[in-house]
Design a protein around this motif. Structure first.
Motif, PDB file in Angstrom:
ATOM      1  N   ASN A  44      36.578  45.484  39.627  1.00  0.00           N
ATOM      2  CA  ASN A  44      35.366  44.571  39.057  1.00  0.00           C
ATOM      3  C   ASN A  44      34.943  42.643  39.472  1.00  0.00           C
ATOM      4  OD1 ASN A  44      32.874  44.720  36.744  1.00  0.00           O
ATOM      5  ND2 ASN A  44      34.605  45.159  35.373  1.00  0.00           N
ATOM      6  N   PRO A  45      33.667  42.657  39.701  1.00  0.00           N
ATOM      7  CA  PRO A  45      33.084  41.761  39.737  1.00  0.00           C
ATOM      8  C   PRO A  45      32.715  40.964  38.752  1.00  0.00           C
ATOM      9  CG  PRO A  45      31.636  43.032  40.412  1.00  0.00           C
ATOM     10  CD  PRO A  45      32.990  43.593  40.227  1.00  0.00           C
ATOM     11  N   TYR A  46      32.607  41.367  37.121  1.00  0.00           N
ATOM     12  CA  TYR A  46      32.481  40.882  36.156  1.00  0.00           C
ATOM     13  C   TYR A  46      33.578  41.554  35.218  1.00  0.00           C
ATOM     14  CZ  TYR A  46      28.566  38.939  38.219  1.00  0.00           C
ATOM     15  OH  TYR A  46      28.035  38.407  39.052  1.00  0.00           O
ATOM     16  N   PRO A  47      34.081  41.005  34.462  1.00  0.00           N
ATOM     17  CA  PRO A  47      35.571  42.448  33.746  1.00  0.00           C
ATOM     18  C   PRO A  47      34.433  42.357  32.972  1.00  0.00           C
ATOM     19  CG  PRO A  47      36.449  40.140  34.910  1.00  0.00           C
ATOM     20  CD  PRO A  47      34.761  40.260  35.351  1.00  0.00           C
ATOM     21  N   CYS A  48      33.777  41.887  32.257  1.00  0.00           N
ATOM     22  CA  CYS A  48      32.732  41.916  30.794  1.00  0.00           C
ATOM     23  C   CYS A  48      32.553  42.800  30.962  1.00  0.00           C
ATOM     24  CB  CYS A  48      33.023  40.712  30.192  1.00  0.00           C
ATOM     25  SG  CYS A  48      31.205  40.250  31.314  1.00  0.00           S
ATOM     26  N   ILE A  49      31.438  43.694  32.017  1.00  0.00           N
ATOM     27  CA  ILE A  49      31.492  45.020  32.334  1.00  0.00           C
ATOM     28  C   ILE A  49      32.179  45.953  32.540  1.00  0.00           C
ATOM     29  CG2 ILE A  49      29.697  46.195  33.266  1.00  0.00           C
ATOM     30  CD1 ILE A  49      28.310  43.272  34.415  1.00  0.00           C
ATOM     31  N   ALA A  50      32.133  47.077  31.465  1.00  0.00           N
ATOM     32  CA  ALA A  50      33.211  48.312  31.868  1.00  0.00           C
ATOM     33  C   ALA A  50      33.354  48.903  32.947  1.00  0.00           C
ATOM     34  CB  ALA A  50      33.285  48.997  30.570  1.00  0.00           C
ATOM     35  N   GLU A  51      31.594  49.382  33.094  1.00  0.00           N
ATOM     36  CA  GLU A  51      31.847  50.177  34.130  1.00  0.00           C
ATOM     37  C   GLU A  51      30.710  50.116  35.082  1.00  0.00           C
ATOM     38  OE1 GLU A  51      30.801  54.005  32.336  1.00  0.00           O
ATOM     39  OE2 GLU A  51      32.502  54.218  30.893  1.00  0.00           O
ATOM     40  N   PRO A  52      31.236  48.836  36.236  1.00  0.00           N
ATOM     41  CA  PRO A  52      30.263  48.464  36.555  1.00  0.00           C
ATOM     42  C   PRO A  52      30.493  49.205  37.778  1.00  0.00           C
ATOM     43  CG  PRO A  52      32.897  47.487  37.466  1.00  0.00           C
ATOM     44  CD  PRO A  52      32.290  48.521  36.051  1.00  0.00           C
ATOM     45  N   GLU A  53      28.823  48.744  38.416  1.00  0.00           N
ATOM     46  CA  GLU A  53      28.212  49.708  39.816  1.00  0.00           C
ATOM     47  C   GLU A  53      29.121  49.467  41.249  1.00  0.00           C
ATOM     48  OE1 GLU A  53      24.539  49.011  39.211  1.00  0.00           O
ATOM     49  OE2 GLU A  53      23.827  50.058  38.002  1.00  0.00           O
ATOM     50  N   THR A  54      29.257  47.962  40.672  1.00  0.00           N
ATOM     51  CA  THR A  54      29.678  48.331  42.163  1.00  0.00           C
ATOM     52  C   THR A  54      31.546  47.295  42.065  1.00  0.00           C
ATOM     53  OG1 THR A  54      29.333  46.039  42.361  1.00  0.00           O
ATOM     54  CG2 THR A  54      28.473  47.586  43.983  1.00  0.00           C
ATOM     55  N   LEU A  55      32.153  47.215  43.063  1.00  0.00           N
ATOM     56  CA  LEU A  55      33.437  46.384  42.656  1.00  0.00           C
ATOM     57  C   LEU A  55      33.616  45.695  44.076  1.00  0.00           C
ATOM     58  CD1 LEU A  55      36.051  49.969  42.422  1.00  0.00           C
ATOM     59  CD2 LEU A  55      35.280  47.649  40.062  1.00  0.00           C
ATOM     60  N   ASP A  56      34.236  44.719  43.970  1.00  0.00           N
ATOM     61  CA  ASP A  56      34.367  43.628  44.909  1.00  0.00           C
ATOM     62  C   ASP A  56      35.601  43.476  45.853  1.00  0.00           C
ATOM     63  OD1 ASP A  56      31.347  42.736  45.012  1.00  0.00           O
ATOM     64  OD2 ASP A  56      32.218  40.230  44.146  1.00  0.00           O
ATOM     65  N   ASN A  57      35.554  43.444  46.938  1.00  0.00           N
ATOM     66  CA  ASN A  57      36.878  42.922  47.678  1.00  0.00           C
ATOM     67  C   ASN A  57      37.250  41.180  48.073  1.00  0.00           C
ATOM     68  OD1 ASN A  57      39.098  43.225  49.105  1.00  0.00           O
ATOM     69  ND2 ASN A  57      38.451  44.988  49.580  1.00  0.00           N
ATOM     70  N   GLN A  58      38.810  40.755  47.901  1.00  0.00           N
ATOM     71  CA  GLN A  58      37.931  39.261  48.145  1.00  0.00           C
ATOM     72  C   GLN A  58      38.789  39.241  49.869  1.00  0.00           C
ATOM     73  OE1 GLN A  58      41.726  37.620  46.267  1.00  0.00           O
ATOM     74  NE2 GLN A  58      43.187  39.055  46.444  1.00  0.00           N
ATOM     75  N   TRP A  59      38.954  40.379  50.168  1.00  0.00           N
ATOM     76  CA  TRP A  59      39.637  40.414  51.309  1.00  0.00           C
ATOM     77  C   TRP A  59      38.352  40.656  52.662  1.00  0.00           C
ATOM     78  CZ3 TRP A  59      43.838  38.190  51.409  1.00  0.00           C
ATOM     79  CH2 TRP A  59      45.159  38.098  50.644  1.00  0.00           C
ATOM     80  N   THR A  60      37.433  39.842  52.762  1.00  0.00           N
ATOM     81  CA  THR A  60      36.603  39.673  53.599  1.00  0.00           C
ATOM     82  C   THR A  60      37.303  38.693  54.718  1.00  0.00           C
ATOM     83  OG1 THR A  60      35.901  37.171  52.961  1.00  0.00           O
ATOM     84  CG2 THR A  60      34.835  38.765  52.251  1.00  0.00           C
ATOM     85  N   LEU A  61      37.086  39.796  55.507  1.00  0.00           N
ATOM     86  CA  LEU A  61      37.487  38.766  57.270  1.00  0.00           C
ATOM     87  C   LEU A  61      37.774  37.574  57.002  1.00  0.00           C
ATOM     88  CD1 LEU A  61      38.277  39.464  59.431  1.00  0.00           C
ATOM     89  CD2 LEU A  61      36.662  39.950  60.912  1.00  0.00           C
ATOM     90  N   ALA A  62      37.247  37.147  56.661  1.00  0.00           N
ATOM     91  CA  ALA A  62      36.747  34.979  56.860  1.00  0.00           C
ATOM     92  C   ALA A  62      38.092  34.887  55.690  1.00  0.00           C
ATOM     93  CB  ALA A  62      35.562  34.401  56.324  1.00  0.00           C
TER      94      ALA A  62
END
Ligand code: GLU
Length: 939
Positions: A569-587
């Motif tokens: 969850n990119p914003y942990p304070c938002i309990a139900e985010p619409e999207t999730l983030d992944n740190q493992w971009t290729l770069a």
């Protein structure tokens, strides 16, 4: 003293006048021996005689004519019945002239060649013509057609008459005789060397008994006393010398004797002589003939007395002729006695005594002897009538094996001045014979000689040619030729056992093993390299490292997409985010792995088990690789880097730096290239063959050329010799490994019986560790060994690490990565399964949808498709569990919001990778969040 003695003896004689039959003698031999023999004869002749014979002996200085003349005149005053002696040639002739003039019988027992048959002399010594015939017959019996007469003095030449005549005989065989006179003094070596060089192997030796031992000793030293050499010794007292040093030498030595010393009567006579000498010398001389056998002269004196007294007895003569030196009368019975004796025949110690019509003792009989391992052996007899009669006992040849067969024999050992196998001793003293040499090969022969009890003389191969077959000359050269011709018995040096040589000579078991390699200058120092930091790893390892870096980075990128935990969850304070983030971009993946390799780290931290597993494997890999790199870099920086112009024989053959090369001319190394069917070696052979100027006569010359700054030369040589040289010449080194494997052996004639015992002894020396000790001594200690021992300390070469050194870490990395992949797949499957169950959806469809998303690789934001019906737990975790929801948006409930913010580090890393659309929805969520906070604070 002599004058006094003459007067004394004469007075004694005068006192005895009229009582006895006196026989006079003049002895000038300087001992009591002849006098003892004479006295014994007189005593024995007087037995049972009413009027016994009396001895009147005058002793004079050897060769003194005046004393001798005074002596005979004094004896004549004594009315003697005959005169014996003296022994030295000049005085004897003088006495003979006086005796002849006065017609007083003169009895001689010495070799005289100029004797007038009418003179009043009778000589019991065998006539020279008959004597030479003995040896002519022995030579004929032996079948000699080419021999050398070695004689001592010109006066002995008449004793060679019949032998020299052999050359002119009309026989079918052409006889070649060489004559060599020995010099005065005690060194005959130069003449013996000349004889040896002439190639003659049969020798007739005519020298005195006194010089005989010296002659034989020097012949042995010079190396002409081996199996192929034969000697006939003319001196009749040859059997009285100590033959032990020569009886095992292998030479055939033949001689004669007039009596057998083992006969009882001879033994008794010898004992009686000893007693008499003791008596005459008043006890000063205990045993005159100690250990040695009775010589011919003593027996002849005794026989002469017995013969002469017998004649007097038969003729009934009791008184002399009363002649004096001063009066001119002669003794009328003198010539009658002489004539009568010449008709007599009597047995004596020296065999039958009888004279020919010329008054010479030409009819005698002798034993012919040969020197055997057990001593003298009678092989036949000779008499004027029958010539040589063989009576050799035919003993079946017993096969003598092993060292027994070598015992006592003398061998010529050929060697070369090639360090450290054979070298000239460094000494301030003048050394002789074998003492002049030392070295590894010399010591081996010394040991073998001790073990097999043989004698040897070293001979040096001056030109240093070991031997190879010369097709043009159709013969072998060098040492091989000498061994094949029998000019030497053994050859030892760095002599390689090769198939070609083995065909023509025999070799012992190898005493040393070696192979061909290269001698070249030590590598030069290289200037420092700006890019030496690359050196710790080989290019291959660098390649694999780069591959691993790319592989692991991509793997982390994929694992990151698989692992549900990594979708945050990119914003942990938002309990139900619409999207999730992944740190493992290729770069980010590449950045994370790069940060580990460079030991700098990064802000990216894996969260899921699988990514952590892959990450930790990568850390482990980098830990090992970086430590290995650092350690090896240290070695590269401390160790001087060297420039190797050649590293192997392949480099030499391709010759990029124009290095010339060669080997020892006609040596086994050159032979190896010549015979090889390997294309590379053939090419090298052709090169050497077409550049004869690059071939050397010896290894030492090869070494000098390698060291020389005038040329860039490499020398192909045998490893053991290189080992010796690099111990002492610190500017050269062995380059590359061994091209072959072979050994050094001792060469000897084909089918030699000595091969077996010599090989056995070599193996024994090896088993006892003696050869290793000898090698250490001659290689590392003697003659400057160990000079370069510290030279290479610290100059060890640093080598780049190759895959073989670090391959294990790559394997661990691959295995760890594989495990991580399995783990990621498992994580993802479990997550999909749980959601499918909760939402009552098809697992398969959900899984396919998830996989489609993963492999679409479409960015690092994942829309939340299913929202959990009951969400619990805190921040990111709660939101993560509800990541698969409907697309419709719902307001988050108050209690679902975790007021505690996600740690900054986590957030910041997420925020950097938020897309534009996501940013918009986030703004909306943030507004809701602020509104909530405000309401709470109002309440
Ligand atoms: N050991 C060699 C030979 O027996 C000589 C040295 C060489 O050829 O390297 O001929």
């Amino acid at each position: 003293m002599n004058y006094f003695y003459v007067v004394f003896t004469v007075l004694c004689s005068i006192y005895n006048v009229g009582d006895s039959k006196t026989i006079g003698a003049i002895f000038d031999d300087g001992t009591f021996l002849l006098e003892a023999a004479f006295n014994l004869g007189i005593l024995d002749a007087s037995q049972n005689e009413e009027n016994p014979f009396e001895a009147s002996v005058i002793k004079t200085s050897p060769g003194d004519l005046i004393e001798a003349e005074n002596g005979i005149c004094s004896l004549l005053e004594n009315n003697v019945l005959g005169i014996f002696g003296p022994t030295s040639k000049a005085t004897m002739k003088h006495v003979q002239v006086i005796a002849d003039y006065l017609e007083i019988p003169h009895i001689i027992t010495e070799p005289m060649t100029a004797q007038n048959r009418n003179w009043s002399a009778v000589n019991l010594y065998p006539n020279h013509m008959a004597y030479s015939q003995v040896f002519a017959d022995i030579i004929a019996m032996k079948g000699w057609t080419d021999f050398t007469i070695i004689y001592e003095g010109a006066e002995l030449l008449p004793f060679l008459d019949n032998i020299l005549n052999m050359e002119d005989l009309d026989s079918q065989e052409h006889i070649v005789i060489s004559v060599v006179q020995l010099p005065d003094g005690d060194d005959f070596r130069s003449q013996l060397k000349t004889i040896k060089a002439s190639g003659s192997v049969n020798y007739l030796v005519c020298c005195s008994r006194d010089n005989l031992p010296l002659f034989l000793e020097q012949a042995q030293q010079v190396g002409i006393m081996s199996d192929e050499h034969s000697y006939i010794i003319m001196d009749p007292d040859f059997h009285t010398i100590d033959i032990d040093p020569y009886k095992h030498g292998g030479s055939n030595i033949t001689g004669i004797r007039f009596f057998d010393p083992e006969l009882d009567e001879i033994k008794q006579f010898t004992a009686a002589i000893n007693d008499k000498v003791k008596e005459l010398s008043e006890g000063q001389i205990e045993t005159a003939i100690e250990g040695q056998t009775l010589n011919l002269n003593l027996a002849l004196v005794y026989d002469a007395v017995m013969l002469y007294t017998s004649a007097l007895k038969i003729m009934g003569l009791e008184e002399g002729g009363n002649v004096t030196c001063d009066a001119s009368e002669t003794w009328s019975f003198g010539s009658s006695i002489i004539n009568f004796i010449r008709t007599m025949e009597q047995d004596g110690l020296t065999g039958v005594i009888k004279f020919d019509e010329d008054g010479f003792r030409s009819e005698f009989e002798v034993d012919v002897l040969e020197v055997m391992a057990h001593g003298f052996e009678k092989i036949g007899t000779w008499s004027m009538e029958d010539g040589f009669t063989e009576m050799r006992k035919i003993v079946p040849a017993v096969e003598q094996e092993g060292s027994e067969y070598m015992k006592g024999k003398h061998f010529i050992v050929l060697t070369a001045l090639s360090a450290p196998y054979g070298m000239l001793k460094e000494s301030s003293l003048k050394l002789e014979s074998n003492d002049r040499y030392e070295g590894f090969g010399i010591e081996i022969i010394e040991e073998l000689a001790k073990m097999n009890e043989f004698n040897y003389t070293f001979e040096i191969q001056e030109d240093g040619v070991y031997g190879s077959y010369e097709p043009k000359l159709k013969k072998w050269t060098g040492m091989m030729e000498k061994i094949m011709d029998g000019r030497a018995d053994f050859a030892i040096t760095d002599l390689t056992i090769t198939a070609a040589r083995q065909k023509v000579v025999d070799f012992t078991s190898p005493f040393m093993n070696l192979g061909i390699t290269i001698l070249y200058k030590k590598p030069t120092k290289q200037p420092p390299d700006l890019f030496s930091f690359i050196s710790p790893f080989s290019y291959q390892v660098w390649g694999w490292l780069a591959g691993a870096y790319v592989g692991v980075s991509v793997l982390l990128f994929i694992l990151g997409r698989f692992a549900p935990e990594e979708w945050q969850n990119p914003y942990p304070c938002i309990a139900e985010p619409e999207t999730l983030d992944n740190q493992w971009t290729l770069a980010n993946s590449f950045w994370f792995t790069l940060g580990s390799v460079l030991t700098q780290g990064s802000e990216i931290a894996p969260i899921a088990v699988s990514t952590r597993m892959a990450g930790s494997m990568w850390w482990f890999f980098t830990l090992i690789m970086v430590s290995s790199y650092t350690a090896n870099l240290a070695a590269f920086l401390t160790v001087e880097s060297k420039f190797y112009a050649i590293k192997s024989v392949t480099d030499l053959a391709s010759n990029p730096y124009g290095i010339t090369y060669g080997a020892k001319r006609g040596g086994a190394t050159f032979g190896f290239f010549k015979e090889s069917d390997n294309l590379l070696y053939q090419k090298m052979y052709e090169y050497m063959d077409s550049h004869p100027e690059l071939m050397t006569q010896t290894n030492d010359i090869g070494l000098e050329r390698v060291k020389s700054n005038d040329e860039d030369y490499a020398f192909l040589m045998e490893s053991t010799s290189i080992e010796y040289m690099v111990e002492r010449n610190c500017d050269v080194a062995q380059v590359g490994g061994l091209l072959d494997s072979k050994g050094y052996g001792i060469a000897m004639k084909k089918n030699s019986p000595y091969r077996q015992p010599m090989s056995e002894s070599i193996l024994q020396l090896q088993e006892q560790g003696k050869i290793t000790r000898m090698k250490d001594k001659w290689w590392k200690e003697k003659r400057g060994g160990g000079a370069c021992a510290d030279d290479d300390a610290g100059s060890g070469d640093a080598q780049p690490l190759v895959l073989a050194n670090v391959g294990g870490v790559f394997i661990v990395l691959v295995a760890g990565s594989g495990l991580a992949v399995i783990c990621a797949f498992f994580e993802m499957t479990v997550d999909v399964w749980m959601i499918a169950r909760r939402e009552k959806l098809s697992f398969k469809e959900e899984l396919m949808a998830e996989l489609r998303f993963i492999f679409s690789f479409s960015g690092d934001v994942k829309p939340v498709r299913h929202r959990a019906s009951t969400s619990s737990g805190s921040g990111s975790k709660g939101s993560k569990k509800t990541n698969i929801l409907n697309d419709e948006e719902e307001e988050p409930k108050e209690e679902d919001v975790d007021p505690v913010p996600t740690p900054r580090s986590e957030r910041s890393s997420h925020s950097r990778h938020t897309s534009h659309s996501r940013r918009q929805s986030n703004v909306k969520q943030m507004n809701q969040f602020r509104k909530l906070i405000k309401e709470k604070s109002v309440n």
